[in-house]
Design a protein around this motif. Structure first.
Motif, PDB file in Angstrom:
ATOM      1  N   ARG A 112       0.825  -1.206   0.000  1.00  0.00           N
ATOM      2  CA  ARG A 112       0.000   0.000   0.000  1.00  0.00           C
ATOM      3  C   ARG A 112       0.863   1.261   0.000  1.00  0.00           C
ATOM      4  N   VAL A 113       1.904   1.271   0.811  1.00  0.00           N
ATOM      5  CA  VAL A 113       2.769   2.448   0.900  1.00  0.00           C
ATOM      6  C   VAL A 113       3.441   2.718  -0.440  1.00  0.00           C
ATOM      7  N   LEU A 125      11.867  13.450   7.668  1.00  0.00           N
ATOM      8  CA  LEU A 125      11.316  12.108   7.475  1.00  0.00           C
ATOM      9  C   LEU A 125      12.367  11.016   7.631  1.00  0.00           C
ATOM     10  N   LEU A 126      13.612  11.408   7.786  1.00  0.00           N
ATOM     11  CA  LEU A 126      14.677  10.435   8.043  1.00  0.00           C
ATOM     12  C   LEU A 126      14.741  10.043   9.509  1.00  0.00           C
ATOM     13  N   THR A 127      13.860  10.567  10.299  1.00  0.00           N
ATOM     14  CA  THR A 127      13.740  10.158  11.701  1.00  0.00           C
ATOM     15  C   THR A 127      12.407   9.448  11.894  1.00  0.00           C
ATOM     16  N   LEU A 128      12.359   8.596  12.903  1.00  0.00           N
ATOM     17  CA  LEU A 128      11.121   7.945  13.313  1.00  0.00           C
ATOM     18  C   LEU A 128      10.814   8.443  14.717  1.00  0.00           C
ATOM     19  N   PRO A 129       9.783   9.261  14.883  1.00  0.00           N
ATOM     20  CA  PRO A 129       9.499   9.845  16.205  1.00  0.00           C
ATOM     21  C   PRO A 129       9.446   8.785  17.299  1.00  0.00           C
ATOM     22  N   GLY A 130      10.236   9.038  18.354  1.00  0.00           N
ATOM     23  CA  GLY A 130      10.252   8.125  19.493  1.00  0.00           C
ATOM     24  C   GLY A 130      11.108   6.892  19.295  1.00  0.00           C
ATOM     25  N   ARG A 131      11.838   6.820  18.184  1.00  0.00           N
ATOM     26  CA  ARG A 131      12.658   5.637  17.922  1.00  0.00           C
ATOM     27  C   ARG A 131      14.027   6.052  17.386  1.00  0.00           C
ATOM     28  N   HIS A 132      15.040   5.246  17.717  1.00  0.00           N
ATOM     29  CA  HIS A 132      16.341   5.365  17.079  1.00  0.00           C
ATOM     30  C   HIS A 132      16.295   4.595  15.761  1.00  0.00           C
ATOM     31  N   VAL A 133      16.958   5.126  14.749  1.00  0.00           N
ATOM     32  CA  VAL A 133      17.026   4.431  13.473  1.00  0.00           C
ATOM     33  C   VAL A 133      18.250   4.922  12.711  1.00  0.00           C
ATOM     34  N   GLY A 134      18.937   4.009  12.055  1.00  0.00           N
ATOM     35  CA  GLY A 134      20.043   4.357  11.172  1.00  0.00           C
ATOM     36  C   GLY A 134      19.534   4.390   9.745  1.00  0.00           C
ATOM     37  N   ALA A 169      16.013   6.508  -7.031  1.00  0.00           N
ATOM     38  CA  ALA A 169      15.957   7.129  -5.701  1.00  0.00           C
ATOM     39  C   ALA A 169      15.858   6.013  -4.665  1.00  0.00           C
ATOM     40  N   TRP A 170      16.703   6.091  -3.628  1.00  0.00           N
ATOM     41  CA  TRP A 170      16.802   5.021  -2.637  1.00  0.00           C
ATOM     42  C   TRP A 170      16.722   5.569  -1.219  1.00  0.00           C
ATOM     43  N   VAL A 198      12.232   8.398   0.430  1.00  0.00           N
ATOM     44  CA  VAL A 198      12.163   8.631   1.878  1.00  0.00           C
ATOM     45  C   VAL A 198      10.740   8.530   2.417  1.00  0.00           C
ATOM     46  N   PRO A 199       9.733   9.136   1.771  1.00  0.00           N
ATOM     47  CA  PRO A 199       8.371   9.004   2.315  1.00  0.00           C
ATOM     48  C   PRO A 199       7.909   7.549   2.388  1.00  0.00           C
ATOM     49  N   MET A 200       8.254   6.748   1.388  1.00  0.00           N
ATOM     50  CA  MET A 200       7.871   5.330   1.412  1.00  0.00           C
ATOM     51  C   MET A 200       8.558   4.612   2.560  1.00  0.00           C
ATOM     52  N   TRP A 201       9.848   4.851   2.688  1.00  0.00           N
ATOM     53  CA  TRP A 201      10.610   4.200   3.761  1.00  0.00           C
ATOM     54  C   TRP A 201      10.075   4.613   5.130  1.00  0.00           C
ATOM     55  N   HIS A 202       9.871   5.906   5.316  1.00  0.00           N
ATOM     56  CA  HIS A 202       9.408   6.420   6.612  1.00  0.00           C
ATOM     57  C   HIS A 202       8.052   5.827   6.986  1.00  0.00           C
ATOM     58  N   ASN A 203       7.102   5.889   6.056  1.00  0.00           N
ATOM     59  CA  ASN A 203       5.758   5.388   6.348  1.00  0.00           C
ATOM     60  C   ASN A 203       5.768   3.894   6.632  1.00  0.00           C
TER      61      ASN A 203
END
Length: 677
Positions: A324-325, A576-585, A597-598, A632-637
């Protein structure tokens, strides 16, 4: 229930049969019965020696392979040859309606006859003679089974003799219930359905035991003439035949006239109550990937007709989120001249592929391919993951090493070609720490670092981490590009770190998973186990992982890639390269021509690589369509929703032993011994 007005009450008569048909049947009976009783006859012995082995009647029938998601409930695909679907089921699982209906219409004396039915032959000949058409069959269920499995359907006296003799032998060796079970699993019900289970599933989306009298009598009527009585082709003939079946069941005291009337009046017509054959696989790209693995391990025939039950690694919830994303984002971005996207998500603790989206739009160009695994595409700056990992591992660079972002040109020794990398924004940003150079995805510092450790070191690191870069070598005779990923190290040039050599989303997810495991490479896998007739024939053994990277190096990379301050200059904070409330690389990548685009990112329990572009790399996205707007929007969502669905809270990594921690150049930094500030 209303009776369908279009269904006549009686079966229309067919063409006139030859007057001598009953004589031929009686003669055939004599030819078959007499020698078979005189078993010492030399002629009989010679004839019997040429018969098929009656034990072959028990051999496995071709059966569909079913592919399930990781929950062992969600059916992803039904693999079978064109025009053939079959699933074996024991007689005890068929209920009573269909077996009783079949016996009544096909062989009412089944449980009392010795394999052939002399009275049935005489009765059929008499009925045929009176009606001048082949109305009544003479073959018993046992004979029909022999015909289906052993002797074929040739219209010859020789075949009938062999059929009858084998019927006697099969009846001697096996029980009536066994014979009936094999028969009901072998007979053709039209519309690709072979056997009771396939017929129940295809026509009514039910198990055989759940069929009601109306449905069972309709299916039983198809057997005698799958073409004539096919309800999806000739509804009137099928209804006439259904009534004949119901009348036979009344005659045999299996149902009452009232039962038959209700069943005949029940509306089971298509398309609302009866269905066409359909095989729309869920997660089609992943299914194709799994099918390829099955073929390579079990072969083509076993994969499509071996009756395998395959439980895969796919998480159906995550797969649905991913599809879906990707589909929704690519559709929303169509104005940017983009048609496709792909996604791969892996559980790094096991290597299991939990989601695989092969295309955003199956109807757009390239939608029939699994773009998650092929072909390799330009990974852009996401390739810098391997450059900076190799740099830290080399000991020549640290996360705080200052690197000048200034005009730079390079020429290979002996070459006249000058390579002059440019930053995405076309500007120079002065001297910055390595961690900021990576976080802000500056190209010039990345090339300088790559040349500082040697291009071969980056190639080697990518290979070790499961993402060997591909080199193009023209096209084959069919016009398809040729790629290799085992070329000599000196094949690769300095454009490697900027994505000059191809990668696939599956490889990029694999490479990032090594950082997510703090240095362990687990090869991605898609099949948990395979069974056949309740016997396990394959299972995936847990991969403890191969140590390919120092955990201290992985930890330093994790700090670089998760620190939002490192990318603030280009991307801003809280992007959007961050996930609110979470650590992520995370790391982005865009090819300089806006063809690809990756975004690749990870947490300790989920690694995801996303690609967006067009299947034809020559078709570019609009100017400025970089990864932040596409991938990035696809990855973030996906990451946000997937981690929520998994119930994963914020988690990150503990510092491994052997690192030096000190404040340097304005902040706390981590160093390998001997490289500290």
């Amino acid at each position: 229930m209303r009776r369908r007005a279009s269904a006549p009450q009686f079966l229309a008569k067919g063409k006139v049969s030859r007057p001598a048909s009953w004589l031929i049947r009686v003669f055939a009976l004599l030819v078959i019965a007499v020698p078979s009783l005189i078993v010492t006859s030399p002629g009989y012995v010679a004839f019997a020696d040429k018969l098929p082995d009656p034990m072959q009647v028990t051999s496995d029938i071709p059966e569909d392979t079913l592919v399930y998601a990781s929950d062992n409930k969600t059916l992803l695909a039904d693999l079978h040859p064109p025009g053939y679907q079959a699933y074996y089921e024991p007689l005890s699982d068929m209920g009573t309606f269909l077996p009783e209906a079949v016996i009544s219409i096909e062989d009412r004396n089944f449980y009392s006859e010795p394999g052939i039915d002399p009275q049935g032959i005489v009765r059929a000949a008499t009925v045929d003679l009176k009606s001048h058409s082949p109305v009544e069959g003479a073959s018993t269920i046992t004979q029909q089974l022999i015909k289906l499995r052993l002797v074929g359907n040739d219209a010859t006296i020789d075949r009938k003799m062999r059929e009858a003799l084998l019927a006697f032998e099969v009846e001697r060796r096996y029980t009536k219930d066994q014979i009936l079970e094999w028969y009901l699993n072998s007979v053709f019900f039209a519309n690709t359905a072979w056997g009771s289970a396939a017929a129940s599933k295809i026509y009514f989306h039910k198990q055989t035991k759940d069929l009601d009298l109306a449905q069972a009598s309709m299916l039983a009527g198809v057997i005698r003439g799958p073409t004539i009585y096919n309800p999806l082709v000739d509804w009137t003939s099928a209804k006439n035949r259904q009534k004949t079946v119901l009348d036979a069941m009344i005659r045999d005291d299996k149902i009452t006239a009232a039962d038959a009337a209700r069943a005949f009046a029940e509306d089971i017509s298509p398309p609302a109550h009866m269905f066409m054959p359909a095989n729309q696989p869920a997660a089609p790209a992943f299914v194709r990937y799994v099918t390829g693995l099955l073929i390579s391990q079990f072969g083509q025939d076993e994969t499509y007709t071996g009756g395998l039950r395959v439980v895969t690694t796919l998480n159906p919830t995550l797969q649905d989120i991913g599809q879906r994303v990707v589909s929704q984002n690519i559709k929303a971005l169509s104005w940017r001249n983009i048609t496709q996207g792909a996604l791969v998500s892996i559980d790094p603790t096991t290597g299991a592929i939990v989601a695989m989206v092969g295309s955003a739009n199956p109807n757009a160009y390239g939608g029939q391919y699994n773009l998650a695994v092929w072909p390799p595409r330009n990974p852009g700056s996401s390739m810098k993951i391997y450059t900076y990992t190799a740099a830290i591992a080399s000991g020549k660079y640290t996360m705080t090493t200052p690197i000048a972002d200034s005009r730079f040109s390079y020429r290979e020794p002996g070459s006249t070609e000058v390579y002059s990398p440019r930053n995405y924004d076309g500007r120079y940003h002065g001297t910055c720490q390595l961690q900021a150079c990576m976080g802000n995805s500056l190209n010039i510092p990345a090339v300088k670092v790559e040349l500082g450790i040697g291009v071969s070191a980056v190639v080697t690191m990518a290979r070790k981490m499961g993402a060997p870069p591909y080199v193009p070598h023209g096209v084959d005779s069919n016009g398809f590009p040729i790629y290799t990923n085992d070329d000599p190290l000196n094949t690769y040039g300095p454009s490697l770190t900027l994505g000059g050599y191809g990668e696939t989303p599956l490889q990029m997810a694999t490479g990032a998973s090594v950082l997510a495991t703090q240095g362990l490479l687990r090869q991605p896998y898609a099949i948990e186990y395979v069974s056949k007739r309740d016997q396990l024939v394959y299972y995936h053994q847990f991969d403890a992982g191969k140590r390919v990277l120092d955990p201290r190096v992985a930890f330093i990379m994790e700090q670089i890639m998760s620190n939002d301050n490192n990318r603030a200059m280009i991307f801003g904070r809280g992007s959007l390269l961050t996930l609110p409330g979470r650590h992520v690389g995370v790391k982005t990548g865009t090819s300089d021509s806006f063809a690809d685009a990756w975004t690749v990112g990870y947490t300790p329990h989920l690694v995801t690589a996303v690609w967006g572009g067009n299947a034809d790399w020559r078709r570019k996205m609009t100017q400025g369509s970089d990864s932040y707007y596409i991938a990035v929007p696809m990855w973030h969502n996906f990451m946000q929703k997937a981690l929520d669905a998994l119930g994963m809270r914020d988690e990150w990594y503990s510092q491994p032993a052997g690192l030096i921690v000190q404040k340097c150049r304005g902040g706390i930094a981590y160093y390998l011994p001997g490289t500290h500030c």
